[in-house]
Scaffold this motif. Structure first.
Motif, PDB file in Angstrom:
ATOM      1  N   GLU A 188       1.251   8.740   9.710  1.00  0.00           N
ATOM      2  CA  GLU A 188       1.681   9.822  10.588  1.00  0.00           C
ATOM      3  C   GLU A 188       2.098  11.062   9.797  1.00  0.00           C
ATOM      4  OE1 GLU A 188       3.971   8.621  14.270  1.00  0.00           O
ATOM      5  OE2 GLU A 188       5.575   9.363  13.005  1.00  0.00           O
ATOM      6  N   GLN A 189       2.701  10.841   8.639  1.00  0.00           N
ATOM      7  CA  GLN A 189       3.174  11.956   7.820  1.00  0.00           C
ATOM      8  C   GLN A 189       2.106  12.491   6.873  1.00  0.00           C
ATOM      9  OE1 GLN A 189       6.164  13.540   7.997  1.00  0.00           O
ATOM     10  NE2 GLN A 189       6.510  12.266   9.799  1.00  0.00           N
ATOM     11  N   GLY A 190       0.984  11.792   6.759  1.00  0.00           N
ATOM     12  CA  GLY A 190      -0.008  12.179   5.750  1.00  0.00           C
ATOM     13  C   GLY A 190       0.410  11.705   4.359  1.00  0.00           C
ATOM     14  N   PHE A 191       1.357  10.775   4.311  1.00  0.00           N
ATOM     15  CA  PHE A 191       1.762  10.140   3.032  1.00  0.00           C
ATOM     16  C   PHE A 191       0.611   9.260   2.558  1.00  0.00           C
ATOM     17  CE2 PHE A 191       4.176   6.635   0.864  1.00  0.00           C
ATOM     18  CZ  PHE A 191       4.854   7.389  -0.081  1.00  0.00           C
ATOM     19  N   THR A 192      -0.032   8.600   3.533  1.00  0.00           N
ATOM     20  CA  THR A 192      -1.211   7.777   3.241  1.00  0.00           C
ATOM     21  C   THR A 192      -2.426   8.694   3.200  1.00  0.00           C
ATOM     22  OG1 THR A 192      -0.211   6.027   4.569  1.00  0.00           O
ATOM     23  CG2 THR A 192      -2.575   5.825   4.100  1.00  0.00           C
ATOM     24  N   LEU A 193      -3.175   8.637   2.108  1.00  0.00           N
ATOM     25  CA  LEU A 193      -4.354   9.507   1.979  1.00  0.00           C
ATOM     26  C   LEU A 193      -5.554   8.687   1.495  1.00  0.00           C
ATOM     27  CD1 LEU A 193      -2.685  12.594   0.230  1.00  0.00           C
ATOM     28  CD2 LEU A 193      -3.473  12.478   2.613  1.00  0.00           C
ATOM     29  N   PRO A 194      -6.767   9.147   1.788  1.00  0.00           N
ATOM     30  CA  PRO A 194      -7.959   8.424   1.324  1.00  0.00           C
ATOM     31  C   PRO A 194      -7.964   8.303  -0.206  1.00  0.00           C
ATOM     32  CG  PRO A 194      -8.564  10.083   2.952  1.00  0.00           C
ATOM     33  CD  PRO A 194      -7.116  10.296   2.649  1.00  0.00           C
ATOM     34  N   GLY A 195      -8.515   7.212  -0.665  1.00  0.00           N
ATOM     35  CA  GLY A 195      -8.690   7.019  -2.105  1.00  0.00           C
ATOM     36  C   GLY A 195      -7.423   6.697  -2.862  1.00  0.00           C
ATOM     37  N   THR A 196      -6.315   6.526  -2.161  1.00  0.00           N
ATOM     38  CA  THR A 196      -5.062   6.212  -2.859  1.00  0.00           C
ATOM     39  C   THR A 196      -4.867   4.695  -2.936  1.00  0.00           C
ATOM     40  OG1 THR A 196      -3.876   6.390  -0.755  1.00  0.00           O
ATOM     41  CG2 THR A 196      -3.837   8.318  -2.193  1.00  0.00           C
ATOM     42  N   THR A 197      -3.964   4.294  -3.813  1.00  0.00           N
ATOM     43  CA  THR A 197      -3.462   2.922  -3.775  1.00  0.00           C
ATOM     44  C   THR A 197      -2.109   2.976  -3.090  1.00  0.00           C
ATOM     45  OG1 THR A 197      -2.692   3.335  -6.009  1.00  0.00           O
ATOM     46  CG2 THR A 197      -4.636   1.937  -5.792  1.00  0.00           C
ATOM     47  N   VAL A 198      -1.924   2.091  -2.111  1.00  0.00           N
ATOM     48  CA  VAL A 198      -0.687   2.085  -1.326  1.00  0.00           C
ATOM     49  C   VAL A 198      -0.125   0.671  -1.355  1.00  0.00           C
ATOM     50  CG1 VAL A 198       0.335   2.519   0.955  1.00  0.00           C
ATOM     51  CG2 VAL A 198      -1.721   3.778   0.260  1.00  0.00           C
ATOM     52  N   VAL A 199       1.146   0.534  -1.668  1.00  0.00           N
ATOM     53  CA  VAL A 199       1.757  -0.804  -1.582  1.00  0.00           C
ATOM     54  C   VAL A 199       3.074  -0.729  -0.821  1.00  0.00           C
ATOM     55  CG1 VAL A 199       0.758  -1.717  -3.726  1.00  0.00           C
ATOM     56  CG2 VAL A 199       2.994  -0.593  -3.775  1.00  0.00           C
ATOM     57  N   CYS A 200       3.496  -1.890  -0.354  1.00  0.00           N
ATOM     58  CA  CYS A 200       4.796  -2.026   0.318  1.00  0.00           C
ATOM     59  C   CYS A 200       5.140  -3.508   0.273  1.00  0.00           C
ATOM     60  CB  CYS A 200       4.665  -1.544   1.768  1.00  0.00           C
ATOM     61  SG  CYS A 200       6.143  -1.794   2.784  1.00  0.00           S
ATOM     62  N   GLY A 201       6.399  -3.826   0.243  1.00  0.00           N
ATOM     63  CA  GLY A 201       6.808  -5.221   0.310  1.00  0.00           C
ATOM     64  C   GLY A 201       6.628  -5.715   1.722  1.00  0.00           C
ATOM     65  N   ASP A 202       5.387  -5.735   2.144  1.00  0.00           N
ATOM     66  CA  ASP A 202       5.072  -6.092   3.527  1.00  0.00           C
ATOM     67  C   ASP A 202       3.573  -6.357   3.654  1.00  0.00           C
ATOM     68  OD1 ASP A 202       6.714  -5.619   6.347  1.00  0.00           O
ATOM     69  OD2 ASP A 202       4.537  -5.657   6.501  1.00  0.00           O
ATOM     70  N   SER A 203       3.240  -7.487   4.240  1.00  0.00           N
ATOM     71  CA  SER A 203       1.840  -7.905   4.245  1.00  0.00           C
ATOM     72  C   SER A 203       0.924  -6.963   5.033  1.00  0.00           C
ATOM     73  CB  SER A 203       1.730  -9.317   4.805  1.00  0.00           C
ATOM     74  OG  SER A 203       2.338  -9.373   6.077  1.00  0.00           O
ATOM     75  N   HIS A 204       1.469  -6.266   6.044  1.00  0.00           N
ATOM     76  CA  HIS A 204       0.595  -5.401   6.857  1.00  0.00           C
ATOM     77  C   HIS A 204       0.343  -4.031   6.258  1.00  0.00           C
ATOM     78  CE1 HIS A 204       1.447  -8.586   9.765  1.00  0.00           C
ATOM     79  NE2 HIS A 204       0.164  -8.411   9.969  1.00  0.00           N
ATOM     80  N   THR A 205       0.628  -3.919   4.973  1.00  0.00           N
ATOM     81  CA  THR A 205       0.265  -2.699   4.246  1.00  0.00           C
ATOM     82  C   THR A 205      -1.247  -2.487   4.315  1.00  0.00           C
ATOM     83  OG1 THR A 205       2.121  -3.220   2.826  1.00  0.00           O
ATOM     84  CG2 THR A 205       0.663  -1.501   2.044  1.00  0.00           C
TER      85      THR A 205
END
Ligand SMILES: CC(C)[C@H](C(=O)O)[C@@H](O)C(=O)O
Ligand code: SF4
Length: 750
Positions: free
Chosen positions: A120-137
């Motif tokens: 929603e914030q545009g924090f997530t962008l194409p081609g990035t690596t994204v992690v979170c302590g959460d399986s639904h990442t």
């Protein structure tokens, strides 16, 4: 060599590669929530390490918080009644302050479920690596990002080094082609896919979803699909970015702008599989075969078209499958061959990181409009974020829901897992838009039927699971349902902590300031060389981590003391806490077990909670033997000095017989042998993992020794993909030299 989408994103993030293929992978985006971070921050503090990239880290509270009105909200201390939930949220706020991170708190409209607010914030962008302590990442893969859930030890690793240690997964391609029939949504597509591949179908893989039916999906629907890639066993799901992606992202607060936007789009356009790219596994699905889909059992693979019936175990050819169906039907309280449309429900939950976005709420409202909920049904709608709630109210969706008798709530995870008060009572049956129908998931003894938002709404109106196609609104009503959420400029300052009297800075142990920077000491894990002892046998397939440790025990901020919670719902009667004498760990000699041998596949599937290995460790079990493991659980074991050991079905069955006879088993990791009085088997283990276990090495220290390489990578990243550094923070962003107390004063301006 032709590359897949996953190959390309992976290659662009490798900082260093060891001979055995283990890579140091750079992480662009780290989302943090209150449940899986306290122990990670504690680890940083104890080692005197700062957060390496506060500009690439975004935190919120979502799992524990009440979804009741925030009209009188002052701060979490006064608002959250349940003590452990409150402590977990307060601890996050203290850590945010102490480590200088960006945080959307409960008074901020941008607060919401981590996997909703990132995109929603545009924090997530194409081609990035994204992690979170959460399986639904995996959700964020909808943008062509490589996004996956990690355990708490890895959260600490990413906070400290902005990298993670990984071996490359396999490539799996799931192609959905053709035309979907009206009433069939992204949720139905993914439920259908999981029915086809099974909950272990994607184990060890990154799935790329492609085909004409996927291309036609909105970003919201793509997120629902990638969200549940983890339920298909995959670490991540990905969809190549295209114009739909760019239209969604343009203008979002953290998306690049101006010339940087153009450069970013030019790069994003390269992120698609080469024509002749090769996949390890290919699955083809005909879109026309997909009906509105619901689950009948206790695993997300237990799906059936709404026009279908509850399966009959007697028809299952495979005895293990027959047992699994019988077990599921007993729990869920359904008779074989019951038509799904005759299943009566008590509650409806519309929400969760799978289906709480504006388009989901519009779809549900279009069914509910002008109708009333069945008088025996309680239905709740929980928007995924404060901004979605506000948008829905602007469109009058809240009024539609309320007029139909549906409860309209505040943003959070809510009854998806019920860490807050939103729970089902034992035996209550719910039509739910969430992603997991595990035993006890929505409350002890709860019964969950997963479905799309429109299907959940239809069930709420009729009081029975219902084929939504009989209730579809006219085209006119649906016309506007695909407009994405428009984000207004945030009113709040980015790093927003509530002004409140009683948030004190996180305690920093004297002489252990969290700012020593490059502490490269590699130590701290218990060693694992040989282990001999009583081995407990277990005959359950797809043991999920909710079963290993239910949600109510995730509220701890420690890693210890969870042994008594291990397999809680199986070990104890939840109503009176009495032991179930039939469960193996309540019998002698298995109370002393040091090893567990499980004859069913896919051990440890579901949630990324590291509390699962912590609970085993605390109980005294340090080795689990099975034919296959879910990826995150497998990884989490190694991070805690434990060995998940894979053997063939035949070998596991033989050891289970010995275990049932009370015989001791010996696991010799150094020589890679398992021995019982009757058998001796050789086993495989990745050399690097073995090296770390045998020597008790902690990954973070090892990775920090590669600091020069990480710095070189960061310099190249800033030059090549400048939009990835926190805006207005460029320059300083790559060099956090903060004494932490000062870091909190630096304004992180996105
Ligand atoms: C709490 C968290 C570890 C967990 C997950 O990893 O999925 C939760 O979000 C869930 O859905 O069970
Ligand atoms: S699956 Fe449920 S509990 Fe987990 S992050 Fe999503 S909404 Fe929250």
């Amino acid at each position: 060599m032709p590359q897949t989408l996953f190959d390309k994103v992976w290659a662009d993030h490798v900082v260093d590669q060891q001979e055995d293929g283990t890579c140091v992978l750079y992480i662009d985006r780290h989302l943090v929530h209150e449940v899986t971070s306290p122990q990670a921050f504690e680890g940083l503090r104890n080692a005197g390490r700062p957060v390496r990239r506060p500009d690439c880290t975004l935190a919120t509270v979502d799992h524990n918080i009440p979804t009741t009105t925030r009209k009188n909200f002052k701060n979490i201390t006064t608002f959250i009644e349940e003590a452990d939930s409150r402590t977990q949220c307060e601890t996050l706020e203290e850590n945010i302050e102490a480590f200088g991170l960006t945080y959307f708190g409960m008074e901020d409209d941008r607060q919401g479920i981590v996997h909703v607010i990132g995109p929603e914030q545009g924090f997530t962008l194409p081609g990035t690596t994204v992690v979170c302590g959460d399986s639904h990442t995996s959700t964020h893969g909808a943008f062509g990002a490589l996004a996956f859930g990690i355990g708490t030890s890895e959260v600490e690793h990413v906070l400290a080094t902005q990298t993670i240690l990984q071996k490359k997964s396999k490539n799996m391609r799931i192609s959905v082609d053709g035309t979907l029939t009206p009433g069939v949504t992204g949720k139905d597509i993914v439920l259908h896919i999981i029915g086809v591949i099974g909950t272990a179908g994607g184990t060890g893989c990154v799935i790329e979803f492609c085909g004409s039916a996927i291309r036609e999906q909105t970003m919201e629907a793509r997120m629902s699909i990638c969200n549940m890639a983890i339920e298909g066993g995959a670490r991540a799901g990905m969809i190549a970015p295209d114009q739909v992606t760019y239209d969604y992202l343009k203008g979002r607060p953290l998306a690049p702008t101006g010339a940087e936007w153009d450069n970013a789009v030019a790069y994003w356009n390269t992120l698609r599989a080469d024509d002749d790219a090769v996949y390890d596994i290919n699955v083809e699905i005909n879109a026309a075969d997909i009906a509105p889909t619901v689950t009948w059992g206790t695993s997300p693979q237990d799906v059936v078209a709404i026009t279908g019936k509850v399966p009959d175990p007697a028809q299952a050819a495979d005895p293990a499958r027959r047992l699994a169906i019988e077990r599921a039907l007993e729990y869920i309280g359904l008779e074989p061959n019951t038509p799904m449309e005759q299943v009566k429900i008590d509650k409806v939950f519309i929400g969760s990181c799978t289906n709480s976005r504006i388009e989901d709420l519009r779809a549900a409202a279009s069914i509910v409009k002008g109708r009333k909920a069945a008088d025996w049904v309680y239905a709740m709608v929980v928007p995924g974020s404060g901004l979605i709630k506000r948008q829905a109210e602007k469109e009058g969706l809240d009024v539609i829901f309320k007029e139909a008798g549906f409860d309209w709530r505040e943003a959070g995870c809510s009854m998806c897992l019920g860490m807050n008060p939103d729970q089902l009572k034992p035996k209550e049956r719910c039509a739910s838009t969430s992603n997991r129908n595990f035993e006890g998931r929505q409350g002890a003894g709860s019964r969950t039927h997963l479905c799309s938002p429109a299907m959940a709404a239809a069930a709420g109106i009729n009081g029975y699971l219902t084929d939504v196609r009989t209730m579809l609104p006219s085209e006119d009503v649906l016309k506007n349902s695909h407009q994405p959420l428009q984000i207004e400029s945030p009113k709040q300052t980015p790093a927003s902590l509530p002004a409140k009297e009683n948030v004190s800075p996180a305690p920093t142990p004297a002489g252990n300031k969290p700012a020593q920077g490059k502490s490269g000491a590699a130590s701290g894990m218990p060693k694992f060389t040989t282990l001999k002892g009583i081995t407990a046998p277990l005959d359950i397939a797809n043991v999920d981590t909710d079963m290993i440790i239910p949600k109510q025990f995730l509220k701890t901020i420690k890693r210890t003391g969870l042994g008594s919670a291990l397999f809680y719902a199986l070990r104890f009667n939840p109503t009176n806490n009495e032991e179930n004498p039939n469960f193996v760990l309540n019998k002698e000699p298995y109370r002393q077990a040091k090893i567990l041998v499980c004859t069913g596949p896919n051990f440890g599937c579901g949630s990324s909670r590291e509390h699962a290995p912590w609970a085993f460790n605390d109980f005294g079990i340090r080795c689990i033997i099975a034919t296959s493991f879910a990826d995150i659980f497998f990884n989490n074991c190694f991070k805690n000095g434990m060995l998940p050991l894979v053997l063939s079905q035949e070998q596991v069955d033989l050891l289970a017989v010995d275990a049932k006879d009370g015989l001791e088993v010996e696991v010799d990791l150094v020589n890679q042998l398992v021995k019982s009085p009757n058998h001796e088997f050789k086993f495989d283990v990745e050399p690097f993992r073995k090296h770390c276990l045998v020597n008790g090495l902690d990954d973070i220290g090892l990775t920090m020794q590669k600091d020069d390489k990480i710095e070189q990578f960061e310099a190249r990243r800033t030059a090549t993909w400048p939009w990835l550094d926190g805006k207005n923070y460029t320059g300083k962003a790559t060099k956090i030299n903060a004494q932490q107390p000062e870091a909190k004063k630096q304004k992180l301006d996105w």
